[in-house]
Design an enzyme around this catalytic site. Structure first.
Site, PDB file in Angstrom:
ATOM      1  N   GLN A  21       0.800  -1.222   0.000  1.00 10.40           N
ATOM      2  CA  GLN A  21       0.000   0.000   0.000  1.00 10.40           C
ATOM      3  C   GLN A  21       0.833   1.272   0.000  1.00 10.40           C
ATOM      4  OE1 GLN A  21      -2.718  -1.749   3.274  1.00 10.40           O
ATOM      5  NE2 GLN A  21      -4.097  -0.447   2.114  1.00 10.40           N
ATOM      6  N   ARG A  78       3.644  -0.186  12.968  1.00 14.05           N
ATOM      7  CA  ARG A  78       3.347  -1.502  12.413  1.00 14.05           C
ATOM      8  C   ARG A  78       3.446  -1.409  10.899  1.00 14.05           C
ATOM      9  NH1 ARG A  78      -1.994  -3.672  10.633  1.00 14.05           N
ATOM     10  NH2 ARG A  78      -1.861  -5.939  10.582  1.00 14.05           N
ATOM     11  N   HIS A 122       0.966  -9.261   4.584  1.00 11.73           N
ATOM     12  CA  HIS A 122      -0.188  -8.370   4.400  1.00 11.73           C
ATOM     13  C   HIS A 122      -0.586  -8.449   2.915  1.00 11.73           C
ATOM     14  CE1 HIS A 122      -2.327  -4.791   6.438  1.00 11.73           C
ATOM     15  NE2 HIS A 122      -2.917  -4.942   5.272  1.00 11.73           N
ATOM     16  N   ASN A 166      -1.872 -10.749   8.392  1.00 11.58           N
ATOM     17  CA  ASN A 166      -2.886  -9.717   8.562  1.00 11.58           C
ATOM     18  C   ASN A 166      -4.204 -10.204   7.969  1.00 11.58           C
ATOM     19  OD1 ASN A 166      -3.889  -6.844   8.967  1.00 11.58           O
ATOM     20  ND2 ASN A 166      -4.282  -7.146   6.782  1.00 11.58           N
ATOM     21  N   GLU A 167      -5.223 -10.272   8.803  1.00 12.01           N
ATOM     22  CA  GLU A 167      -6.585 -10.525   8.341  1.00 12.01           C
ATOM     23  C   GLU A 167      -6.719 -11.692   7.366  1.00 12.01           C
ATOM     24  OE1 GLU A 167      -8.354  -6.931   6.822  1.00 12.01           O
ATOM     25  OE2 GLU A 167      -8.232  -5.927   8.738  1.00 12.01           O
ATOM     26  N   ASN A 295      -8.246  -5.856  14.307  1.00 12.82           N
ATOM     27  CA  ASN A 295      -8.563  -4.741  13.406  1.00 12.82           C
ATOM     28  C   ASN A 295     -10.067  -4.530  13.417  1.00 12.82           C
ATOM     29  OD1 ASN A 295      -5.862  -4.843  12.772  1.00 12.82           O
ATOM     30  ND2 ASN A 295      -6.148  -5.522  10.648  1.00 12.82           N
ATOM     31  N   TYR A 297     -13.270  -1.782  12.124  1.00 10.55           N
ATOM     32  CA  TYR A 297     -13.749  -0.590  11.424  1.00 10.55           C
ATOM     33  C   TYR A 297     -15.235  -0.333  11.631  1.00 10.55           C
ATOM     34  CZ  TYR A 297      -9.224  -0.508   9.167  1.00 10.55           C
ATOM     35  OH  TYR A 297      -7.877  -0.423   8.958  1.00 10.55           O
ATOM     36  N   GLU A 362      -5.395  -2.093  13.905  1.00 11.08           N
ATOM     37  CA  GLU A 362      -5.916  -1.156  12.907  1.00 11.08           C
ATOM     38  C   GLU A 362      -7.264  -0.628  13.378  1.00 11.08           C
ATOM     39  OE1 GLU A 362      -6.351  -2.564   8.851  1.00 11.08           O
ATOM     40  OE2 GLU A 362      -4.377  -3.512   8.895  1.00 11.08           O
ATOM     41  N   TRP A 409      -5.035   3.168  11.687  1.00  8.97           N
ATOM     42  CA  TRP A 409      -4.911   2.943  10.253  1.00  8.97           C
ATOM     43  C   TRP A 409      -5.423   4.198   9.556  1.00  8.97           C
ATOM     44  CZ3 TRP A 409      -2.444  -0.685   7.513  1.00  8.97           C
ATOM     45  CH2 TRP A 409      -2.540  -0.545   6.112  1.00  8.97           C
ATOM     46  N   GLU A 416      -5.552   1.921  -1.397  1.00  6.63           N
ATOM     47  CA  GLU A 416      -6.609   1.235  -0.656  1.00  6.63           C
ATOM     48  C   GLU A 416      -7.166   0.071  -1.496  1.00  6.63           C
ATOM     49  OE1 GLU A 416      -7.577   0.910   2.377  1.00  6.63           O
ATOM     50  OE2 GLU A 416      -9.375  -0.220   1.879  1.00  6.63           O
ATOM     51  N   TRP A 417      -6.289  -0.873  -1.841  1.00  8.03           N
ATOM     52  CA  TRP A 417      -6.676  -2.118  -2.497  1.00  8.03           C
ATOM     53  C   TRP A 417      -7.600  -1.876  -3.699  1.00  8.03           C
ATOM     54  CZ3 TRP A 417      -2.907  -4.932  -0.988  1.00  8.03           C
ATOM     55  CH2 TRP A 417      -2.434  -4.834   0.310  1.00  8.03           C
TER      56      TRP A 417
HETATM   57  C1  PNW Z   1      -8.023  -3.766   6.149  1.00  7.69           C
HETATM   58  N1  PNW Z   1     -13.942  -5.784   4.423  1.00  7.69           N
HETATM   59  O1  PNW Z   1      -8.702  -4.215   5.006  1.00  7.69           O
HETATM   60  C2  PNW Z   1      -6.555  -3.945   5.799  1.00  7.69           C
HETATM   61  O2  PNW Z   1      -5.793  -4.614   6.766  1.00  7.69           O
HETATM   62  C3  PNW Z   1      -5.892  -2.690   5.357  1.00  7.69           C
HETATM   63  O3  PNW Z   1      -4.812  -3.019   4.509  1.00  7.69           O
HETATM   64  C4  PNW Z   1      -6.902  -1.774   4.681  1.00  7.69           C
HETATM   65  O4  PNW Z   1      -6.317  -0.679   4.056  1.00  7.69           O
HETATM   66  C5  PNW Z   1      -7.877  -1.348   5.768  1.00  7.69           C
HETATM   67  O5  PNW Z   1      -8.449  -2.476   6.418  1.00  7.69           O
HETATM   68  C6  PNW Z   1      -8.993  -0.444   5.266  1.00  7.69           C
HETATM   69  O6  PNW Z   1      -9.790  -1.103   4.329  1.00  7.69           O
HETATM   70  C7  PNW Z   1     -10.021  -4.558   4.940  1.00  7.69           C
HETATM   71  O7  PNW Z   1     -14.453  -5.717   3.282  1.00  7.69           O
HETATM   72  C8  PNW Z   1     -10.601  -4.558   3.693  1.00  7.69           C
HETATM   73  O8  PNW Z   1     -14.589  -6.239   5.387  1.00  7.69           O
HETATM   74  C9  PNW Z   1     -11.891  -4.961   3.511  1.00  7.69           C
HETATM   75  C10 PNW Z   1     -12.621  -5.390   4.615  1.00  7.69           C
HETATM   76  C11 PNW Z   1     -12.054  -5.401   5.879  1.00  7.69           C
HETATM   77  C12 PNW Z   1     -10.742  -4.990   6.030  1.00  7.69           C
END
Ligand code: PNW
Length: 457
Positions: A21, A78, A122, A166-167, A295, A297, A362, A409, A416-417
């Site tokens: 990233q 991190r 990651h 990671n995740e 992590n 969100y 995160e 984060w 952002e992917w």
């Molecule tokens: C995480 N979802 O990604 C990652 O660890 C980070 O690299 C990323 O930038 C960050 O969260 C923000 O997106 C996710 O769809 C991506 O549930 C998608 C999901 C969850 C986490």
């Protein structure tokens, strides 16, 4: 200065990023291609064809970036190591120039008094390994453990905290079931094989790191904060059980409780014969760990509704579950803002999986930042998000959950992917034309939070 809400002494304050990233330099110094290079260069996969080829050019700008971290007073940083920088083909000889970069980065961090927290994986799997089956192949787990040991050999003397994955939820379900992430496959059976081989890779790497002398070993998960639409409804409670099983217990139980839960195995058997689970695997996956990264969100609300299609391709096995659309205030990702979901999640982990120190590895938000001519961003919405979630962490700590640190984060805006550069999570603004970095108001606010070890009242 009056202090409202103090965190425990020794609480770790930091920020997080990931190699693909931010680094750029995708073809420099012998780095091999990863599945994200392939995916992002495939038309239609990432917003506007964005790639990580240049990203934040952190590979060349790391000394200045570490300087910015020091200005904020971060205790910890991190970051992830790019597997294809270390092993361009995913296995075999180590590329010394790739290792050199992390060697310099770690020295720079330590020189500034910042504790490096490493993520070994990651999401940037070497493309060569994907060509041999990726995470659907058992060999990938062994190769991952070899790579972990190689990284430790050179960096272990200066890094005390090593996290494996990671995740893995995202790697398995978004990579192999929904296909919105690399490698972009859409096959639920492959996703369950990937879950298992990711877990096995974690266990083998954890064992190898500990045998080599690593001080602290852990993993970062993105447990879903699954909540019932109606707390009184038995059908909704059942929906929570199903989603919690396939999203959370499928990882937590093998890592922390000795093996897969039987109801989850039963769900998986609808898609696969489970032949990939071999004798001894569960023992390997249950290798002791010293910390768990969480992590968070946004929460997920579900209801039990006969005939409901479930959560889509990323949620195989959830037919009969209605996933409620996000409600209330949303971030720019369309994710519901609900700090109470973090408190509930932390309390649940503390209750059901006691004894492992937790770190928020995160938490943060993308908002439609409007940068001024000087790059300055008055991101009051991000400050409110972070403030609310820190209060939620504090509440969990008051209720007895062992949370040791918080890493926002992200340190800076980045790739952002699947959303490319259009979603900005940073507390530092990046002007991608000039690569100029400017701390947003949230960064200055966070600096004060760190300095007072807490929030203003
Ligand atoms: C995480 N979802 O990604 C990652 O660890 C980070 O690299 C990323 O930038 C960050 O969260 C923000 O997106 C996710 O769809 C991506 O549930 C998608 C999901 C969850 C986490």
């Amino acid at each position: 200065m009056t202090v409202g809400l103090l965190f425990p002494d020794g609480f770790v304050w930091g920020a997080a990023t990931a190699a693909y990233q931010i680094e750029g330099a995708a073809r420099d110094d012998g780095r091999g291609p990863s599945i994200w290079d392939t995916f992002s260069r495939t038309p239609g996969k990432v917003y506007a064809g964005h790639t990580g080829d240049v990203a934040c050019d952190h590979y060349h700008r790391y000394p200045d970036d570490v300087g910015l971290m020091a200005d904020l007073g971060l205790h910890a940083y991190r970051f992830s190591i790019s597997w294809p920088r270390l092993q361009p083909d995913g296995s075999g000889p180590v590329n010394p120039r790739g290792l050199d970069f992390y060697d310099r980065l770690v020295d720079e961090l330590i020189g500034r008094g910042i504790d490096p927290i490493v993520t070994l994986y990651h999401w940037d799997l070497p493309q060569t390994l994907e060509d041999r089956g990726g995470w659907t192949s058992r060999d990938t787990a062994s190769w991952f453990a070899e790579y972990a040991a190689a990284a430790y050999t050179r960096l272990g003397d200066r890094i005390s905290t090593w996290t494996t994955l990671n995740e893995p939820w995202c790697s398995a379900y978004l990579g192999y079931a929904s296909g919105i992430h690399a490698p972009g496959r859409q096959d639920p059976a492959a996703a369950f094989a990937a879950v298992h081989h990711l877990l096995l890779g974690h266990g083998l790497a954890a064992r190898a790191l500990r045998a080599a002398g690593a001080e602290k070993v852990g993993i970062t998960l993105n447990p879903a904060a699954v909540l019932p639409a109606d707390p009184e409804s038995a059908a909704d409670a059942e929906a929570v059980r199903v989603v919690d099983g396939l999203s959370n217990r499928i990882f937590f139980d093998p890592i922390l409780a000795g093996g897969y839960p039987s109801d989850v195995l039963e769900q998986m058997r609808r898609f696969t014969d489970l032949a990939f689970i071999q004798d001894g695997d569960e023992k390997a996956i249950a290798a002791p760990i010293d910390l768990l990264g969480v992590n968070y969100y946004s929460p997920t609300y579900v209801a039990g509704r006969p005939g409901a299609p479930g959560g889509g391709l990323a949620h195989p096995g959830t037919e009969g579950v209605l996933f409620l659309p996000p409600a209330g205030p949303l971030t720019e990702m369309g994710w519901q803002i609900e700090p109470a979901g973090l408190t509930a999640l932390l309390e649940r982990i503390g209750r059901d999986y006691p004894g492992t120190p937790l770190y928020i590895t995160e938490n943060g938000a993308a908002f439609a930042d409007k940068a001024g001519p000087d790059g300055q961003v008055a991101d009051v919405d991000r400050i409110a998000y972070l403030d609310g979630h820190l209060r939620a962490v504090h509440t969990a700590i008051e209720r007895g959950v062992d949370v040791r640190g918080y890493l926002v984060w992200s340190l800076m805006d980045n790739f952002e992917w699947a959303e490319g550069y259009r979603k900005r999570f940073g507390i530092i603004h990046v002007d991608y034309q000039t690569q100029r970095r400017t701390p947003k108001d949230s960064a200055l606010w966070y600096r004060d939070v760190i300095a007072r070890n807490g929030l203003p009242s």
